[in-house]
Design a protein around this motif. Structure first.
Motif, short mmCIF file in Angstrom:
data_model
loop_
_atom_site.label_atom_id
_atom_site.label_comp_id
_atom_site.label_asym_id
_atom_site.label_seq_id
_atom_site.Cartn_x
_atom_site.Cartn_y
_atom_site.Cartn_z
N LEU A 148 0.83 -1.21 0.00
CA LEU A 148 0.00 0.00 0.00
C LEU A 148 0.86 1.26 0.00
O LEU A 148 0.52 2.25 -0.65
CB LEU A 148 -0.95 0.00 1.19
N LYS A 149 1.98 1.22 0.71
CA LYS A 149 2.90 2.37 0.71
C LYS A 149 3.44 2.62 -0.69
O LYS A 149 3.54 3.77 -1.13
CB LYS A 149 4.04 2.14 1.70
N GLU A 150 3.81 1.54 -1.38
CA GLU A 150 4.32 1.68 -2.76
C GLU A 150 3.23 2.23 -3.68
O GLU A 150 3.49 3.10 -4.51
CB GLU A 150 4.83 0.34 -3.28
N LEU A 151 2.03 1.72 -3.54
CA LEU A 151 0.93 2.20 -4.38
C LEU A 151 0.59 3.66 -4.10
O LEU A 151 0.25 4.40 -5.02
CB LEU A 151 -0.30 1.32 -4.16
N ASP A 152 0.68 4.05 -2.85
CA ASP A 152 0.41 5.44 -2.49
C ASP A 152 1.39 6.39 -3.19
O ASP A 152 1.01 7.48 -3.61
CB ASP A 152 0.48 5.62 -0.97
N LYS A 153 2.62 5.96 -3.35
CA LYS A 153 3.65 6.81 -3.97
C LYS A 153 3.36 7.09 -5.45
O LYS A 153 3.79 8.10 -5.97
CB LYS A 153 5.02 6.13 -3.87
#
Length: 188
Positions: A145-150
């Protein structure tokens, strides 16, 4: 101003009683409320209906309308059946697999488990033809989710210009699409 949460989501059904009993039996939802009127409160149009509400957990409510005087239910013929659906979260993969086994034992055809990277899902149809998804978090959900948020805004911008799938999040389904179709593991 800010939205607090979804109050309820409503769909049409063919038979209110059948729908309530199906969701109770298949998804263990409690029947919480029924409202019936001869006139639509918002428009005052004469249109008798039965409006039923089911507890989908954690304050989420799934509702249905049976409309006996309207033409039979249909689907938008220009929208694939996999697009419009409602998804419910379950605790973990064990719970997802338990629901899959329960549904299949009741004669419900279930597609999946499909690995979406951040979550895993099964899919099936209710007696009204509505597609339902049950999803559980992936053990690596938080990092993904952190990667997708970026990349979310970059992806949206690229899509709005090209109408082609940006590859920023291709890692989510990479293992699914690398499996051969003969394995029966290709994503759906």
């Amino acid at each position: 101003m800010k939205i607090d949460r979804i109050h309820h989501v409503a769909y049409r059904c063919k038979d209110a009683k059948e729908t309530v009993l199906w969701y109770q039996k298949m998804l263990k939802m409690d029947f919480v409320l029924a409202i019936a009127e001869d006139f639509v409160p918002s428009t005052k149009a004469p249109d008798p209906y039965m409006h039923v509400f089911l507890d989908a957990g954690q304050g989420n409510v799934l509702a249905f309308f049976e409309l006996p005087t309207q033409p039979p239910m249909g689907r938008d013929p220009n929208t694939p059946e996999w697009v419009q659906h409602i998804a419910f979260k379950v605790k973990d993969r064990a719970e997802l697999l338990a629901f899959k086994a329960h549904l299949e034992a009741q004669g419900v055809e279930v597609l999946g488990v499909t690995d979406h990277g951040i979550f895993h899902s099964i899919y099936f149809f209710d007696p009204n033809g509505h597609r339902v998804e049950l999803a559980c978090p992936d053990p690596h959900e938080e990092a993904q989710l952190k990667e997708l948020d970026k990349v979310k805004w970059e992806m949206l911008e690229e899509w709005s210009k090209t109408r082609r799938a940006p590859k920023h999040a291709a890692f989510l389904h990479a293992k699914e699409f690398s499996a051969s179709p003969a394995d029966g593991k290709a994503a759906s």
